[in-house]
Scaffold this motif. Sequence first.
Motif, short mmCIF file in Angstrom:
data_model
loop_
_atom_site.label_atom_id
_atom_site.label_comp_id
_atom_site.label_asym_id
_atom_site.label_seq_id
_atom_site.Cartn_x
_atom_site.Cartn_y
_atom_site.Cartn_z
N VAL A 194 30.07 33.71 37.41
CA VAL A 194 31.37 33.64 38.08
C VAL A 194 32.42 33.05 37.14
O VAL A 194 33.54 33.55 37.04
CB VAL A 194 31.27 32.83 39.39
CG1 VAL A 194 32.65 32.58 39.99
CG2 VAL A 194 30.38 33.55 40.38
N MET A 195 32.05 31.99 36.43
CA MET A 195 33.00 31.36 35.49
C MET A 195 33.36 32.32 34.36
O MET A 195 34.51 32.38 33.93
CB MET A 195 32.40 30.06 34.94
CG MET A 195 32.22 28.97 35.99
SD MET A 195 33.75 28.57 36.86
CE MET A 195 34.68 27.82 35.56
N LEU A 209 41.50 35.98 33.19
CA LEU A 209 42.68 35.21 32.78
C LEU A 209 43.16 35.52 31.37
O LEU A 209 44.10 34.90 30.89
CB LEU A 209 42.39 33.71 32.91
CG LEU A 209 42.13 33.22 34.34
CD1 LEU A 209 41.72 31.76 34.33
CD2 LEU A 209 43.35 33.45 35.22
N GLN A 210 42.54 36.44 30.68
CA GLN A 210 42.93 36.77 29.31
C GLN A 210 43.25 38.26 29.19
O GLN A 210 42.79 39.06 29.99
CB GLN A 210 41.82 36.38 28.33
CG GLN A 210 40.54 37.15 28.53
CD GLN A 210 39.48 36.76 27.54
OE1 GLN A 210 39.79 36.58 26.38
NE2 GLN A 210 38.25 36.64 28.00
N PRO A 211 44.04 38.63 28.18
CA PRO A 211 44.32 40.06 27.99
C PRO A 211 43.05 40.79 27.57
O PRO A 211 42.18 40.23 26.91
CB PRO A 211 45.37 40.08 26.88
CG PRO A 211 45.26 38.77 26.20
CD PRO A 211 44.71 37.80 27.20
N ALA A 212 42.98 42.04 27.95
CA ALA A 212 41.82 42.86 27.63
C ALA A 212 42.27 44.08 26.84
O ALA A 212 43.41 44.53 26.97
CB ALA A 212 41.12 43.31 28.91
#
Length: 92
Positions: free
Chosen positions: A5-6, A13-16
């Motif tokens: 999950v983390m 929360l980051q660009p992909a």
Amino acid sequence: MQPKVMQSLRFALQPAVQDVSVTWDLPKGVSATVLSPPITSIFQGQRSLIYAQLTGQSSEAADGCVTVKYSLAGRPSQSQLHFSLTPKEDTG
């Protein structure tokens, strides 16, 4: 379960890297069949492998090029890899 999950939250929360496409520039008579499933996105810390099978023969210069186009944080980018289709001579 908590580590999974983390990790998913960190990815969210980051660009992909998205919109990945692969283009093959091969000599006439040579074709590429991509054996890997399509790539939808890649997150920081991940890697993705693209496998392809090259078939056929060419009497022309035996060089090829593969271009990977993608979008990162809304900016289009591309990477190219040039390679030789001529086997290296066995040096023993």
